[in-house]
Each structure stands twice: as structure tokens, then as C-alpha cells.
Design a protein around this motif. Structure first.
Motif, mmCIF file in Angstrom:
data_model
loop_
_atom_site.group_PDB
_atom_site.id
_atom_site.type_symbol
_atom_site.label_atom_id
_atom_site.label_comp_id
_atom_site.label_asym_id
_atom_site.label_seq_id
_atom_site.Cartn_x
_atom_site.Cartn_y
_atom_site.Cartn_z
ATOM 1 N N PHE A 20 0.805 -1.224 0.000
ATOM 2 C CA PHE A 20 0.000 0.000 0.000
ATOM 3 C C PHE A 20 0.843 1.281 0.000
ATOM 4 O O PHE A 20 0.372 2.331 -0.450
ATOM 5 C CB PHE A 20 -0.940 0.007 1.212
ATOM 6 C CG PHE A 20 -2.078 -0.961 1.080
ATOM 7 C CD1 PHE A 20 -3.118 -0.723 0.185
ATOM 8 C CD2 PHE A 20 -2.112 -2.132 1.826
ATOM 9 C CE1 PHE A 20 -4.173 -1.629 0.054
ATOM 10 C CE2 PHE A 20 -3.156 -3.040 1.702
ATOM 11 C CZ PHE A 20 -4.195 -2.790 0.809
ATOM 12 N N SER A 21 2.063 1.202 0.502
ATOM 13 C CA SER A 21 2.908 2.412 0.577
ATOM 14 C C SER A 21 3.858 2.538 -0.610
ATOM 15 O O SER A 21 4.364 3.624 -0.894
ATOM 16 C CB SER A 21 3.731 2.401 1.869
ATOM 17 O OG SER A 21 4.692 1.357 1.848
ATOM 18 N N GLY A 22 4.113 1.428 -1.277
ATOM 19 C CA GLY A 22 5.069 1.450 -2.376
ATOM 20 C C GLY A 22 6.506 1.362 -1.914
ATOM 21 O O GLY A 22 7.432 1.392 -2.730
ATOM 22 N N ALA A 23 6.706 1.258 -0.587
ATOM 23 C CA ALA A 23 8.070 1.165 -0.043
ATOM 24 C C ALA A 23 8.555 -0.277 -0.081
ATOM 25 O O ALA A 23 7.757 -1.225 -0.056
ATOM 26 C CB ALA A 23 8.103 1.697 1.380
ATOM 27 N N VAL A 25 10.075 -3.724 1.268
ATOM 28 C CA VAL A 25 9.894 -4.459 2.533
ATOM 29 C C VAL A 25 11.113 -4.299 3.428
ATOM 30 O O VAL A 25 10.989 -4.074 4.648
ATOM 31 C CB VAL A 25 9.626 -5.956 2.258
ATOM 32 C CG1 VAL A 25 9.716 -6.760 3.557
ATOM 33 C CG2 VAL A 25 8.271 -6.145 1.614
ATOM 34 N N GLU A 26 12.310 -4.404 2.851
ATOM 35 C CA GLU A 26 13.537 -4.283 3.652
ATOM 36 C C GLU A 26 13.667 -2.889 4.260
ATOM 37 O O GLU A 26 14.123 -2.731 5.397
ATOM 38 C CB GLU A 26 14.771 -4.598 2.790
ATOM 39 C CG GLU A 26 14.993 -6.072 2.486
ATOM 40 C CD GLU A 26 14.011 -6.608 1.458
ATOM 41 O OE1 GLU A 26 13.396 -5.774 0.723
ATOM 42 O OE2 GLU A 26 13.838 -7.834 1.384
ATOM 43 N N GLU A 27 13.263 -1.857 3.516
ATOM 44 C CA GLU A 27 13.323 -0.497 4.034
ATOM 45 C C GLU A 27 12.352 -0.320 5.205
ATOM 46 O O GLU A 27 12.692 0.300 6.220
ATOM 47 C CB GLU A 27 12.982 0.507 2.926
ATOM 48 C CG GLU A 27 14.041 0.615 1.837
ATOM 49 C CD GLU A 27 13.616 1.543 0.718
ATOM 50 O OE1 GLU A 27 12.480 2.064 0.783
ATOM 51 O OE2 GLU A 27 14.407 1.742 -0.215
ATOM 52 N N LEU A 28 11.151 -0.858 5.062
ATOM 53 C CA LEU A 28 10.179 -0.772 6.145
ATOM 54 C C LEU A 28 10.667 -1.526 7.380
ATOM 55 O O LEU A 28 10.496 -1.067 8.512
ATOM 56 C CB LEU A 28 8.833 -1.344 5.688
ATOM 57 C CG LEU A 28 8.072 -0.530 4.645
ATOM 58 C CD1 LEU A 28 6.847 -1.306 4.163
ATOM 59 C CD2 LEU A 28 7.644 0.821 5.215
ATOM 60 N N TYR A 29 11.288 -2.670 7.146
ATOM 61 C CA TYR A 29 11.803 -3.468 8.262
ATOM 62 C C TYR A 29 12.923 -2.713 8.981
ATOM 63 O O TYR A 29 12.978 -2.704 10.229
ATOM 64 C CB TYR A 29 12.305 -4.811 7.748
ATOM 65 C CG TYR A 29 12.845 -5.713 8.830
ATOM 66 C CD1 TYR A 29 12.081 -6.030 9.945
ATOM 67 C CD2 TYR A 29 14.125 -6.254 8.722
ATOM 68 C CE1 TYR A 29 12.580 -6.861 10.937
ATOM 69 C CE2 TYR A 29 14.624 -7.093 9.703
ATOM 70 C CZ TYR A 29 13.852 -7.389 10.821
ATOM 71 O OH TYR A 29 14.352 -8.214 11.800
ATOM 72 N N ALA A 30 13.796 -2.054 8.205
ATOM 73 C CA ALA A 30 14.884 -1.285 8.804
ATOM 74 C C ALA A 30 14.336 -0.154 9.666
ATOM 75 O O ALA A 30 14.835 0.118 10.771
ATOM 76 C CB ALA A 30 15.794 -0.729 7.710
ATOM 77 N N LYS A 31 13.284 0.525 9.191
ATOM 78 C CA LYS A 31 12.672 1.606 9.970
ATOM 79 C C LYS A 31 12.025 1.067 11.235
ATOM 80 O O LYS A 31 12.087 1.692 12.301
ATOM 81 C CB LYS A 31 11.638 2.338 9.121
ATOM 82 C CG LYS A 31 12.243 3.196 8.018
ATOM 83 C CD LYS A 31 11.157 3.942 7.243
ATOM 84 C CE LYS A 31 11.765 4.835 6.168
ATOM 85 N NZ LYS A 31 10.726 5.570 5.403
ATOM 86 N N ASP A 32 11.413 -0.110 11.132
ATOM 87 C CA ASP A 32 10.804 -0.725 12.315
ATOM 88 C C ASP A 32 11.864 -1.049 13.365
ATOM 89 O O ASP A 32 11.621 -0.904 14.573
ATOM 90 C CB ASP A 32 10.060 -2.001 11.919
ATOM 91 C CG ASP A 32 8.707 -1.718 11.294
ATOM 92 O OD1 ASP A 32 8.347 -0.528 11.191
ATOM 93 O OD2 ASP A 32 8.013 -2.686 10.918
#
Length: 289
Positions: A20-23, A25-32
Motif C-alpha cells: 500500500f505504501s510502495g516502499a 519491505v527491507e526499508e520498512l523493516y529497517a525503519k521498524d
């Protein structure tokens, strides 16, 4: 590899967020992971970081002010050492490795060795060879003690040269005695602080004595006692900060990069060259007397 070990449901949620964000997965995981680290930080070192607003806080500002006071105390002494490292290293070795100092003076000094009717060029060369032999054969344990002491002094010099004023100027005062600094404002300044302070070194009593005596001499021992007492108080503040403020973790949060590590700390690797050259200069000076 870390992502694979996470719960299945969490990985599904990450995938949906990515969809839904277009980001990535690895980038989202790093931010988490950074957000998780910030949450952990608020538990064992509260009040340093306001992660939701991406700020360093007043508490962090006050810590930097205290560290600046420590740096201001040591800087005048360290500035003199920096003018002639070789001379200071020889002086430091006389306190840390007195046997080596005695050996050089008794076996390589033209005025201490058995007298000769005429000092020939060959004799002078033989004494220089003896000097090199003594210094090159310093026992490994003794050499390591000296190197660690030199490293500690160099670390204190690098600490005193950190851009404290620049760091403090990145904070904004929004109320009486309340300061905040946006993560985006600190940049490479913060990296310098992390690199140096995360590599803290022990500063021994011998090092402190050498700093004072190298500049002031033994003319006023009461003054030296006062210096040592003040130095110990400042070192307690400095090492207290290092022990209680996890700068490397804060750096990951500030730069929002979980994998970020400080640059390798280094310095004073050429100490032995300067040490040996200073001894050569001193003995050459003795020949001219």
C-alpha cells in the motif's frame, strides 16, 4: 537474515504495508528496527531522545555542556603536547618505562659512556646504533604499555577537539532552559562525537602527572595535586557519560539507520617513529655541547 527469523504474521503485515505504501519491505523493516531501538532506549536511558518528534532533548544538551567543560579543562595542557609529540613521548616514557630511559642515557649518551680520548665519527655512529638497538628491543609488554598510554593521550586530544560549540548551536531554545535539536540538524557533527566517545580510553594517574609535569615541571607540587584532583573530577564526568549514554545506539536512531556503526577510531600509530626521532635529536644535541 534477521527478517526471515521474524514472526510470520509480522512479515505478512510488512508485505501489506509495502504493497500500500510502495516502499520496499527491507526499508520498512529497517525503519521498524530503528523504532524498536528507540523504544528500548526510552526504557534504559530515558529522556535523551524524543523519537516521535525526531529530537535530541534538553538532557542531551546538558550532557554536551558538561563534556565541553571537561574538554575546556584539558585542552590547554594537550595543546602544548601537540606542539612536540616526540618530546612528550620521551618524557612520558621516563615515567612509564624508566628502565628504558636509564638505559639510553647510560649506554648511548656520549657524556655517560666510558670516556674516549677523541670522539670519532665511528664512535658516534656506534652510539646511534646502540640507541636504535635499545629502542627496537623494548620488551613487547613494555612497548604495549607505552602504546596504550600514547593512544589514551591521543584519544583525550581528539575528545578535546570535538566541535562542542557547533554541536550546542544545533539546539534551539523553545522555553526557559529547554532545548531541542532536530535529528536532521546534527549531521556529521554527531558522527564525530559517536566515533570518539564510543572509543573511550582509560586515563591513568601517570598520564595525568606527565601532562602537568611536562608543562609546569616539579616546581609546584601543591599545584599538581590541585590539577590531579580537578582532572579526576572531569574524568569521572566524562567516563560517567560514556557508561550511561549509549551513543552508538543513539546514532542509529538519529540517522535512522540500524546498521550504522561509528568509523574505526585511530590515531598515534606513528608514535614510535616520533619517539625514536626525538631521542636521536637529543643525542645529536648532546654531541654539539
Amino acid at each position: 537474515a534477521e527478517l526471515k527469523s521474524e514472526f510470520f504474521l509480522y512479515k505478512v503485515i510488512l508485505w501489506l504495508r509495502s504493497l500500500f505504501s510502495g516502499a520496499n519491505v527491507e526499508e520498512l523493516y529497517a525503519k521498524d528496527k530503528v523504532a524498536r531501538l528507540a523504544s528500548e532506549l526510552s526504557g534504559f536511558a530515558p529522556g535523551l531522545v524524543d523519537y516521535p518528534h525526531k529530537y535530541l532533548t534538553t538532557l542531551f544538551y546538558e550532557y554536551i555542556r558538561e563534556l565541553k567543560g571537561c574538554a575546556d579543562f584539558f585542552r590547554p595542557y594537550l595543546s602544548v603536547l601537540r606542539e612536540n609529540y616526540g618530546s612528550y613521548y620521551v618524557f612520558l616514557s621516563s615515567l612509564i618505562l624508566p628502565d628504558i630511559d636509564t638505559m639510553v642515557n647510560s649506554e648511548a649518551d656520549p657524556f655517560q659512556t666510558p670516556p674516549k680520548p677523541n670522539f670519532s665519527k665511528e664512535y658516534r655512529t656506534s652510539l646511534l646504533r646502540r640507541l636504535d638497538d635499545i629502542l627496537s628491543n623494548i620488551p613487547p609488554i613494555s612497548r604495549n604499555v607505552m602504546y596504550k598510554s600514547v593512544q589514551s593521550v591521543d584519544w583525550l586530544i581528539q575528545f578535546s577537539n570535538l566541535p562542542f560549540e557547533d554541536m550546542l548551536s544545533t539546539f534551539s531554545c523553545f522555553a526557559a532552559d529547554s532545548y531541542v535539536c532536530s535529528f536532521k540538524n546534527v549531521g556529521m557533527i554527531f558522527s564525530d562525537f559517536v566515533r570518539v566517545l564510543s572509543a573511550g580510553k582509560s586515563i591513568t594517574g601517570e598520564i595525568l602527572e606527565s601532562m602537568f609535569l611536562f608543562i609546569r615541571g616539579k616546581s609546584n607540587m601543591a599545584e599538581m595535586d590541585e590539577f590531579l584532583a580537578s582532572a579526576q573530577k572531569h574524568l569521572e564526568i566524562l567516563h560517567g557519560f560514556i557508561a550511561s549514554v549509549p551513543l552508538v545506539r543513539i546514532g542509529k536512531i538519529v540517522f535512522e539507520d540500524y546498521s550504522k556503526q561509528p568509523e574505526t577510531f585511530g590515531g598515534a600509530e606513528d608514535w614510535f617513529v616520533k619517539f625514536r626521532n626525538e631521542w636521536r635529536v637529543r643525542l645529536d644535541r648532546r654531541w654539539e655541547q
